[in-house]
Design an enzyme around this catalytic site. Sequence first.
Site, PDB file in Angstrom:
ATOM      1  CD  GLU A  22      -3.021   0.882   0.198  1.00 32.29           C
ATOM      2  OE1 GLU A  22      -3.543   1.906  -0.297  1.00 32.29           O
ATOM      3  OE2 GLU A  22      -3.345  -0.269  -0.110  1.00 32.29           O
ATOM      4  CG  HIS A  69      -4.551  -2.349  -6.949  1.00 29.85           C
ATOM      5  ND1 HIS A  69      -4.377  -1.502  -5.874  1.00 29.85           N
ATOM      6  CD2 HIS A  69      -4.754  -3.581  -6.417  1.00 29.85           C
ATOM      7  CE1 HIS A  69      -4.460  -2.190  -4.757  1.00 29.85           C
ATOM      8  NE2 HIS A  69      -4.678  -3.450  -5.051  1.00 29.85           N
ATOM      9  CG  ASP A  79      -4.449   1.645  -7.202  1.00 26.89           C
ATOM     10  OD1 ASP A  79      -5.470   1.154  -7.711  1.00 26.89           O
ATOM     11  OD2 ASP A  79      -3.841   1.111  -6.258  1.00 26.89           O
TER      12      ASP A  79
END
Length: 180
Positions: A22, A69, A79
């Site tokens: 992330e 992603h 993203d």
Amino acid sequence: WHAGQSSWQGMSHLNNISVGIELVNRGYYRTAGGYRCDVYPASQITVLTKLLRDIINRYQIPPQNIVGHSDIAPLRKQDPGPCFPWQTLARQGLGAWPDPQRVTFWMAGRAPLQATDPTILMGLLHQYGYGLDERASESQQYTVIKAFQMHFRPWLVSGKADAQTEAIARALLEKYGSLH
């Protein structure tokens, strides 16, 4: 559950076989003046680089499987977007990038933005790893081509099938396998 409904190189439901990282960034977003993205802070990319080296070494992940992603779920995700430094990471062995000379070779003298057959390009993108192929709807093809361009041609994300995008796909397949 970072991957969600996803596919890459013929595999689906990637949550069980992938590692998600992330990052904090607004990604690729629409403004009144069109789409834009924010540059990723250098400090974040430095930490990411160290983390990627460790994960790649630990799990022996090939460069073409370092994806975002938008690569594994292009119909749902945008993203990390075109501001993500894919080329910089690839120079350090942390992802895939085409050889410029081979892109030029595959251009075969065509103008970069010369229109090409989207079904041929979609076949190449599917062969590289993207989950949708030439049977996808026109809207889906646009979205997948756009995702590919955000990763490998971030300076011009059009969603259109053109000679340069096709040449990049061919150069990647040649370099990382599966070009027949």
